[in-house]
Write an enzyme that holds these catalytic residues in place. Structure first.
Site, short mmCIF file in Angstrom:
data_model
loop_
_atom_site.label_atom_id
_atom_site.label_comp_id
_atom_site.label_asym_id
_atom_site.label_seq_id
_atom_site.Cartn_x
_atom_site.Cartn_y
_atom_site.Cartn_z
N GLU A 19 1.74 3.58 3.16
CA GLU A 19 2.21 2.99 4.42
C GLU A 19 3.73 3.14 4.47
OE1 GLU A 19 0.43 -0.90 4.54
OE2 GLU A 19 -1.59 -0.07 4.69
N GLU A 25 1.42 -5.47 10.81
CA GLU A 25 0.80 -4.15 10.94
C GLU A 25 1.52 -3.44 12.07
OE1 GLU A 25 -1.40 -2.98 8.94
OE2 GLU A 25 -2.20 -4.76 7.92
N HIS A 79 0.87 -1.17 0.00
CA HIS A 79 0.00 0.00 0.00
C HIS A 79 0.91 1.23 0.00
CE1 HIS A 79 -2.97 -2.87 2.06
NE2 HIS A 79 -3.37 -2.69 0.82
#
Length: 350
Positions: free
Chosen positions: A74, A230, A71
């Site tokens: 990010e 994450e 992404h």
């Protein structure tokens, strides 16, 4: 090594991120070379660099794919990988294994957005073929090909192939840093859980169905021990406090150096996916605050979503929501529901 390689190497390796964002591509005679400690580097493609350690002929070494920027917004893990490349090139980070560094959605990185047409992390394992007109489809194809070629030369024994795919989350989380493991049917790896422990990952989410993420592709198609990390919240380039990511960065560097972690630390808590909320139409609604944190707890009989006649109602005494997002396209996941399975998962690690 030619003089052109000598001039290309500092710009490419000393600031891989800036080099990639600028759209530079090395000339044919400057796409590989040697850096500190006899490490050989090869520019593979836009945003893709491979490193081979200076090991004795015939020695078996681990193969690690470290990726970020699947992404484009990010940014923190992208910056971490760029610094890792620089430190390997300068000899400030040890490398005892093969390494492939990938910056994923390069065009989205350049445009400071998550993706151009479609979420790249939903297009792997062949799903890109269903969206041939998408800007992201050729990149998914290329990243599959690059990973498959890299792992084709990797050892087959357990623990010989790793993929660490680093992300940051859109929203806050009860567990600021957590991991997701793809579902392939293979036994869960204790070595992976121990590495996640060393990375100071607080929680692990276990998928129970096949997916279209990059880590699922490398796990299923390439036989890698793969995870999606994450690591915090989305922020612009240059606005990240990278000290918040020291655990993951240190653990990745330990893995690449072949060093052991700290066995005195506890393994992460574990949560298993038990259901998914899917957006069916533009009438879809999530029935809780828009800024609710990942892993927020909801009790039995709570209605979490509606879409026409569809309702999602909590069936267990306690379910936690992860990745709620009402803004996805119809047909895509708008949230995962998980329950804690720490004790039973730890008991079956192999």
């Amino acid at each position: 090594m030619t003089s052109s390689a000598d001039t290309a190497m500092p710009a490419l390796l000393d600031d891989f991120l800036a080099y990639t964002l600028a759209g530079h591509r090395p000339a044919g005679d400057a796409r590989e070379g040697l850096c500190a400690n006899g490490v050989r580097w090869t520019w593979v493609d836009d945003g893709a660099l491979q490193f081979e350690p200076a090991t004795p002929s015939g020695a078996t070494v681990r193969s690690v794919l470290a990726s970020a920027g699947i992404h484009g917004d990010e940014t923190a893990p992208i910056e971490l990988l760029s610094f890792l490349v620089r430190d390997i090139a300068r000899g400030h980070a040890a490398l005892a294994c093969r390494l492939l560094v990938i910056l994923g959605n390069v065009q989205a990185m350049r445009e400071s957005c998550r993706y151009i047409d479609d979420d790249l992390n939903r297009l792997f394992s062949g799903r890109h073929a269903q969206l041939p007109g998408s800007h992201e489809a050729p990149r998914a194809t290329a990243l599959e090909r690059i990973a498959a070629r890299f792992f084709a030369d990797a050892p087959d024994e357990p623990g010989g192939r790793w993929h660490i795919d680093m992300h940051t989350a859109i929203r806050a989380s009860v567990f600021e840093q957590f991991a997701l493991l793809p579902h392939t049917g293979a036994p869960l790896s204790r070595a992976m859980f121990e590495w996640l422990r060393d990375a100071r990952i607080a929680a692990v989410l276990l998928h129970t169905t096949k997916g279209n993420t990059y880590s699922h592709f490398t796990a299923e198609a390439c036989g890698a021990d793969a995870c999606t990390l994450e690591l915090g919240k989305v922020r612009p380039f240059g606005k990240n406090d990278l000290t918040r990511f020291e655990g993951a960065d240190a653990a990745l560097r330990q893995l690449l150096a072949g060093e052991r972690g700290d066995d005195s630390l506890a393994l992460p808590r574990v949560f298993t996916v038990i259901d998914q909320i899917t957006k069916q139409s533009d009438s879809f609604e999530l029935l809780f605050d828009r800024d609710v944190a990942n892993f927020t707890v909801f009790g039995r009989d709570t209605v979490l979503a509606r879409d026409g006649d569809y309702r999602y109602v909590v069936r267990h005494d306690e379910e936690r929501i992860v990745f709620p997002n009402a803004a996805v396209k119809p047909g895509l996941r708008a949230g995962l529901l998980v329950v804690e399975t720490t004790a039973e998962t730890h008991s079956v690690l192999s």
